[in-house]
Design a protein around this motif. Sequence first.
Motif, short mmCIF file in Angstrom:
data_model
loop_
_atom_site.label_atom_id
_atom_site.label_comp_id
_atom_site.label_asym_id
_atom_site.label_seq_id
_atom_site.Cartn_x
_atom_site.Cartn_y
_atom_site.Cartn_z
N LYS A 1 0.83 -1.21 0.00
CA LYS A 1 0.00 0.00 0.00
C LYS A 1 0.87 1.26 0.00
CE LYS A 1 -4.00 -1.94 2.31
NZ LYS A 1 -5.12 -1.48 1.51
N ILE A 2 1.97 1.22 0.73
CA ILE A 2 2.86 2.37 0.78
C ILE A 2 3.61 2.52 -0.55
CG2 ILE A 2 4.93 3.30 1.89
CD1 ILE A 2 3.92 2.03 4.48
N MET A 3 4.06 1.41 -1.12
CA MET A 3 4.82 1.47 -2.37
C MET A 3 3.93 1.87 -3.56
SD MET A 3 7.82 0.96 -1.42
CE MET A 3 8.69 0.77 -2.95
N ALA A 4 2.63 1.67 -3.46
CA ALA A 4 1.72 2.04 -4.54
C ALA A 4 1.37 3.53 -4.52
CB ALA A 4 0.44 1.21 -4.46
N HIS A 5 1.81 4.23 -3.49
CA HIS A 5 1.51 5.66 -3.38
C HIS A 5 2.23 6.43 -4.48
CE1 HIS A 5 0.67 9.53 -1.59
NE2 HIS A 5 1.96 9.80 -1.64
N LEU A 6 1.51 7.32 -5.13
CA LEU A 6 2.10 8.15 -6.17
C LEU A 6 2.23 9.57 -5.65
CD1 LEU A 6 0.02 6.94 -9.23
CD2 LEU A 6 2.34 6.27 -8.59
N PHE A 7 3.37 10.17 -5.91
CA PHE A 7 3.58 11.54 -5.50
C PHE A 7 2.92 12.47 -6.51
CE2 PHE A 7 7.16 9.32 -3.53
CZ PHE A 7 7.01 9.75 -2.23
N PRO A 8 2.26 13.52 -6.06
CA PRO A 8 1.58 14.40 -7.01
C PRO A 8 2.55 15.23 -7.86
CG PRO A 8 1.39 15.23 -4.78
CD PRO A 8 2.02 13.88 -4.69
N ASN A 9 3.71 15.52 -7.34
CA ASN A 9 4.69 16.32 -8.08
C ASN A 9 5.99 15.55 -8.18
OD1 ASN A 9 2.92 18.52 -8.21
ND2 ASN A 9 3.55 19.18 -6.17
N GLU A 10 6.51 15.43 -9.39
CA GLU A 10 7.80 14.79 -9.56
C GLU A 10 8.90 15.77 -9.15
OE1 GLU A 10 8.60 11.68 -10.40
OE2 GLU A 10 6.46 11.24 -10.33
N PRO A 11 9.96 15.31 -8.53
CA PRO A 11 11.03 16.23 -8.15
C PRO A 11 11.75 16.79 -9.37
CG PRO A 11 11.62 13.97 -7.66
CD PRO A 11 10.20 13.95 -8.09
N ALA A 12 12.10 18.04 -9.29
CA ALA A 12 12.80 18.70 -10.39
C ALA A 12 14.26 18.25 -10.39
CB ALA A 12 12.72 20.22 -10.24
N PRO A 13 14.84 18.04 -11.57
CA PRO A 13 16.26 17.64 -11.60
C PRO A 13 17.17 18.77 -11.15
CG PRO A 13 15.43 18.00 -13.81
CD PRO A 13 14.25 18.11 -12.89
N GLN A 14 18.22 18.42 -10.45
CA GLN A 14 19.18 19.41 -9.97
C GLN A 14 20.18 19.73 -11.08
OE1 GLN A 14 19.57 20.77 -6.80
NE2 GLN A 14 17.61 19.91 -6.18
N ASP A 15 20.74 20.93 -11.05
CA ASP A 15 21.80 21.28 -11.97
C ASP A 15 23.06 20.50 -11.60
OD1 ASP A 15 20.22 23.02 -13.36
OD2 ASP A 15 20.86 24.77 -12.20
#
Length: 55
Positions: free
Chosen positions: A27-41
């Motif tokens: 159940k925890i692993m199926a959680h989707l984050f609403p915003n993907e993290p932005a790539p760092q420079d």
Amino acid sequence: MPQLNPSPWLAIMIFSWLTFLIIIPPKIMAHLFPNEPAPQDLKSSKTGTWNWPWV
């Protein structure tokens, strides 16, 4: 002394660990984050020395 009887408490402990190890992780692993993290420079930032006024 009923506290020393392991019969009910052993079953409770086993079922609770089975719940934690089998039911909850998918159940925890199926959680989707609403915003993907932005790539760092990838370029490193230039850091300089600090001027400490009290030294």
